[in-house]
Design an enzyme around this catalytic site. Structure first.
Site, PDB file in Angstrom:
ATOM      1  N   TYR A 176       0.748  -1.309   0.061  1.00 43.47           N
ATOM      2  CA  TYR A 176       0.040   0.026  -0.129  1.00 43.47           C
ATOM      3  C   TYR A 176       0.864   1.210   0.059  1.00 43.47           C
ATOM      4  O   TYR A 176       1.994   1.670   0.872  1.00 43.47           O
ATOM      5  CB  TYR A 176      -0.829   0.205   1.246  1.00 43.47           C
ATOM      6  CG  TYR A 176      -1.897   1.304   1.288  1.00 43.47           C
ATOM      7  CD1 TYR A 176      -3.010   1.626   0.337  1.00 43.47           C
ATOM      8  CD2 TYR A 176      -1.636   2.292   2.118  1.00 43.47           C
ATOM      9  CE1 TYR A 176      -3.588   2.603   0.163  1.00 43.47           C
ATOM     10  CE2 TYR A 176      -2.508   3.256   1.937  1.00 43.47           C
ATOM     11  CZ  TYR A 176      -3.373   3.546   1.161  1.00 43.47           C
ATOM     12  OH  TYR A 176      -4.298   4.772   1.139  1.00 43.47           O
ATOM     13  N   ASP A 195       9.425   2.022   0.925  1.00 41.93           N
ATOM     14  CA  ASP A 195       8.304   3.135   1.339  1.00 41.93           C
ATOM     15  C   ASP A 195       8.236   2.712   2.908  1.00 41.93           C
ATOM     16  O   ASP A 195       7.643   1.807   3.568  1.00 41.93           O
ATOM     17  CB  ASP A 195       6.849   2.664   0.716  1.00 41.93           C
ATOM     18  CG  ASP A 195       5.734   3.813   1.041  1.00 41.93           C
ATOM     19  OD1 ASP A 195       6.046   4.404   2.321  1.00 41.93           O
ATOM     20  OD2 ASP A 195       4.718   3.479   0.698  1.00 41.93           O
ATOM     21  N   LYS A 218       3.315   9.483   8.435  1.00 48.43           N
ATOM     22  CA  LYS A 218       3.087   9.414   9.735  1.00 48.43           C
ATOM     23  C   LYS A 218       3.860  10.122  11.068  1.00 48.43           C
ATOM     24  O   LYS A 218       3.670  11.064  11.105  1.00 48.43           O
ATOM     25  CB  LYS A 218       2.858   7.824   9.978  1.00 48.43           C
ATOM     26  CG  LYS A 218       1.966   7.196   8.911  1.00 48.43           C
ATOM     27  CD  LYS A 218       1.149   6.079   9.222  1.00 48.43           C
ATOM     28  CE  LYS A 218       0.587   5.149   7.906  1.00 48.43           C
ATOM     29  NZ  LYS A 218      -0.766   5.896   7.579  1.00 48.43           N
TER      30      LYS A 218
HETATM   31  C1  PLP Z   1       3.453   2.433   3.430  1.00 46.90           C
HETATM   32  C2  PLP Z   1       2.445   3.402   3.181  1.00 46.90           C
HETATM   33  N1  PLP Z   1       2.619   4.295   2.326  1.00 46.90           N
HETATM   34  C3  PLP Z   1       2.064   5.372   1.732  1.00 46.90           C
HETATM   35  C4  PLP Z   1       0.678   5.495   2.502  1.00 46.90           C
HETATM   36  C5  PLP Z   1      -0.125   6.611   2.255  1.00 46.90           C
HETATM   37  O1  PLP Z   1       0.111   7.731   3.200  1.00 46.90           O
HETATM   38  P1  PLP Z   1      -1.243   8.834   3.368  1.00 46.90           P
HETATM   39  O2  PLP Z   1      -2.213   8.181   4.106  1.00 46.90           O
HETATM   40  O3  PLP Z   1      -0.501  10.051   4.338  1.00 46.90           O
HETATM   41  O4  PLP Z   1      -1.290   9.394   2.192  1.00 46.90           O
HETATM   42  C6  PLP Z   1       0.420   4.673   3.667  1.00 46.90           C
HETATM   43  C7  PLP Z   1      -0.726   5.036   4.612  1.00 46.90           C
HETATM   44  O5  PLP Z   1      -1.141   4.257   5.366  1.00 46.90           O
HETATM   45  C8  PLP Z   1       1.267   3.534   3.785  1.00 46.90           C
HETATM   46  O6  PLP Z   1       0.973   2.977   5.006  1.00 46.90           O
END
Ligand code: PLP
Length: 429
Positions: free
Chosen positions: A154, A238, A265
């Site tokens: 994700y 990521d 986060k």
């Molecule tokens: C690994 C990862 N990348 C990107 C995102 C996207 O972040 P945002 O919700 O701040 O757009 C998330 C959100 O949970 C995530 O867990």
């Protein structure tokens, strides 16, 4: 005469009348009553009134132990005095400028200091924007169009990283993505060798987060690093979730160096802050002094409140804090496993350091396919049962510790789990 609520759902309904009222109002003005799909849960979400440390009070006045901490975003808990102070002091000086600000430089320097692979960094407001920019940057740097991502991964809600089955996404965008299996070094390497020369990047969460809180095998990440090196693709970690496991993120834990990293986060201390960063040679493409540079817009990028909150949060997170989170996380996972064994329940507990997830399946869980085998009915009863017993997990059974969760709170969590498993009755259908 009132009867005592019996089922898990009846207990939930009886304790959350004010949330239901707000939800009914919200339903009239927002699709499905929410503005974020992931926080919807049946029959309706609980509305938060306030948070302090590891506790959240809902609008009915019930206090619970918060093990969601906004999907792992809060590592020092709610309303930490140092973070609140930093936000208040900055707010009094102004909330938004068409100019860079001092806390932005402080937070950038802190991230560069923590993560050796990040030589330069840029801020965004969400992880979604961070991965979007990192992928665009990788395409600009390599002159290639396609990229690979992991099954069950994700990376936010932009088109590039959506399942093509999601309504409204463009099929021609999905065609640019090559999907590789998670935790299967050989299977992933074969696919990457087939498409390697076309791939600008491979993007992977070193700990599969939303997909199930599953740490990667070191050999898997090494295989991705090697394939990227063979084919001249950039490796993007990521770390929007996994950054919380070490001072320098999961890449420190694995000893593997990506070319680019995305963060979010925790680095905003609860405010909308995310970032992408990496090798100076790659990040240099964003330098506006350079001809043909890659522009990065965003009215609220480097927002001073978020920068101040992030810097104040990271200041609290010293190496000994991470060591303690490792210990507490392990203690919690072991405690959960012991309880499932005692109650003869087929369940798995995955995770590392402060991150964990419960999966109701007899088989070990190593990838998203394993997660999908988890029994949704058992999971729903477990999560709702815990909510009735004063503990918040997310609807997928994920839990994340924050620093205010000490041994006493871990005991409290495990006692609640014991109570929920003891209350269990065979399904009436
Ligand atoms: C690994 C990862 N990348 C990107 C995102 C996207 O972040 P945002 O919700 O701040 O757009 C998330 C959100 O949970 C995530 O867990």
């Amino acid at each position: 005469m009132r009867t005592t609520p019996r089922t898990v759902e009846e207990q939930f309904l009886a304790a959350t009348a004010r949330s239901r009222e707000l939800y009914e109002q919200a339903l009239k003005v927002m699709p499905g009553g929410v503005t974020r799909t992931s926080i919807y849960s049946e029959p309706y979400p609980i509305y938060a009134e306030r948070g302090e440390g590891c506790r959240v009070w809902d609008v009915d006045g019930t206090r619970r132990l918060d093990l969601v901490v906004n999907y792992t975003a809060l590592l020092v808990g709610h309303a930490h005095p140092a973070v609140v102070r930093a936000i208040q002091e900055q707010a009094a000086r102004g909330t938004s400028f068409a100019a860079p600000n001092p806390p932005e430089v402080r937070l950038a320097a802190e991230l560069v200091d923590r993560v050796p692979s990040i030589e330069q960094v840029r801020f965004t407001n969400s992880g979604t924007e961070a991965t979007m920019m990192a992928l665009r940057l990788a395409r600009a740097f390599t002159g290639r169009r396609r990229f690979a991502w992991v099954e069950g991964g994700y990376h936010g809600s932009h088109d590039l990283v959506q399942d093509p089955a999601v309504a409204g996404t463009l099929p021609e965008v999905a065609e640019n993505a090559v999907v590789i299996p998670y935790n299967d070094a050989k299977g992933a390497a074969e696919i990457l060798d087939r498409h390697g020369r076309e791939l600008a990047a491979v993007i992977v969460e070193p700990i599969l987060g939303s997909g199930g809180m599953i740490p990667a095998d070191p050999e898997y990440l090494q295989a991705l690093r090697a394939a990227c090196d063979r084919h001249g693709s950039l490796l993007i970690f990521d770390e929007v979730i996994s950054f919380r496991v070490r001072r320098g993120g999961a890449q420190e834990m694995y000893g593997i160096t990506p070319d680019l990293t995305t963060l979010g986060k925790v680095i905003g201390g609860g405010l909308p802050v995310a970032a992408f960063g990496g090798r100076a040679e790659v990040m240099g493409l964003l330098d506006p002094r350079r001809e043909g540079f890659l522009p990065q817009a965003g009215t609220l990028n480097g927002h001073p409140l978020g920068m101040a909150a992030g810097a104040a949060t990271l200041e609290l997170l010293t190496p000994d804090v991470y060591a303690e989170l490792d210990r507490r996380g392990e203690r919690t996972r072991e405690g959960l496993r012991a309880l499932f064994a005692e109650h003869e329940m087929a369940a798995q507990v995955t995770g590392v350091s402060s991150l964990m997830q419960v999966h109701f399946t007899p088989d070990p869980v190593r990838d998203h396919r394993g997660v999908m085998r988890s029994d949704p009915r058992q999971r729903k009863e477990f999560v709702m049962g815990l909510c009735n017993h004063g503990v918040l997990l997310n609807s997928r059974g994920m839990a994340a510790l924050s620093t205010p969760v000490g041994d006493a709170e871990i005991d409290e969590f495990l006692e609640a789990v014991d109570a929920v498993l003891s209350d269990r009755r065979p399904p009436v259908r």
